[in-house]
Design a protein around this motif. Structure first.
Motif, PDB file in Angstrom:
ATOM      1  N   GLU A 151       0.212  -8.205  -9.686  1.00 18.70           N
ATOM      2  CA  GLU A 151       1.597  -8.490  -9.981  1.00 18.70           C
ATOM      3  C   GLU A 151       2.204  -9.346  -8.625  1.00 18.70           C
ATOM      4  O   GLU A 151       2.125  -8.747  -7.398  1.00 18.70           O
ATOM      5  N   HIS A 186       5.227 -11.175  -6.538  1.00 18.19           N
ATOM      6  CA  HIS A 186       6.650 -11.507  -6.293  1.00 18.19           C
ATOM      7  C   HIS A 186       6.913 -12.407  -4.984  1.00 18.19           C
ATOM      8  O   HIS A 186       6.215 -12.031  -4.004  1.00 18.19           O
ATOM      9  N   TYR A 187       7.628 -13.325  -5.439  1.00 18.76           N
ATOM     10  CA  TYR A 187       7.930 -14.151  -4.208  1.00 18.76           C
ATOM     11  C   TYR A 187       9.262 -13.735  -3.888  1.00 18.76           C
ATOM     12  O   TYR A 187      10.401 -13.645  -4.543  1.00 18.76           O
ATOM     13  N   LEU A 194      12.835  -4.370  -7.055  1.00 20.48           N
ATOM     14  CA  LEU A 194      12.454  -5.009  -5.806  1.00 20.48           C
ATOM     15  C   LEU A 194      13.370  -5.078  -4.671  1.00 20.48           C
ATOM     16  O   LEU A 194      12.834  -4.818  -3.638  1.00 20.48           O
TER      17      LEU A 194
END
Length: 134
Positions: A7, A9-10, A31
């Protein structure tokens, strides 16, 4: 199969830092809680609040503490963690193998009863081609 285990995430750190400086963070966002853990300027009170909210953040924090210890302890920790992961993988493999064996047994019985292959595939979850080869 990689999509099942990775997975990505930016994170736009400048935006995060700006929101952090304004105190405009949504602690319900997992996050954000992780970023607070990674941020060295997070206050101890906020860190405690975040860890109480999120068990995964607590686990990450605990692992971080292990990394900061001496190399010998860190390597022992990594070995123990890997052994635990290996054991879990072996158990999952054994369970999956047992499940497939049971599905094959059921498929053979249904095939011997004259049940259509498509029905057997739907009932067992086995591929149609595999059932035809039984």
């Amino acid at each position: 199969m990689m999509e099942d285990i990775i997975e990505i995430h930016y994170i736009e750190l400048p935006k995060f830092r700006k929101r952090l400086s304004k105190g405009n963070l949504d602690l319900n966002d997992s996050l954000i809680r992780i970023l607070l853990l990674l941020n060295k300027s997070t206050s101890p009170d906020l860190m405690e609040k975040v860890m109480n909210m999120d068990e995964s953040v607590s686990k990450m924090y605990e692992k971080t503490l292990h990394v900061l210890q001496d190399q010998k302890e860190y390597l022992a920790y990594i070995r123990a963690e890997q052994a635990e992961l290996d054991e879990k993988a072996q158990i999952k493999y054994a369970v999956d193998e047992g499940k497939e064996e049971r599905e094959l047994e059921i498929a053979i019985k249904l095939k011997n009863e004259g049940i259509p292959f498509e029905t057997i595939a739907n009932a067992t979850g086995l591929p149609l081609e595999k059932i035809k080869k039984l």
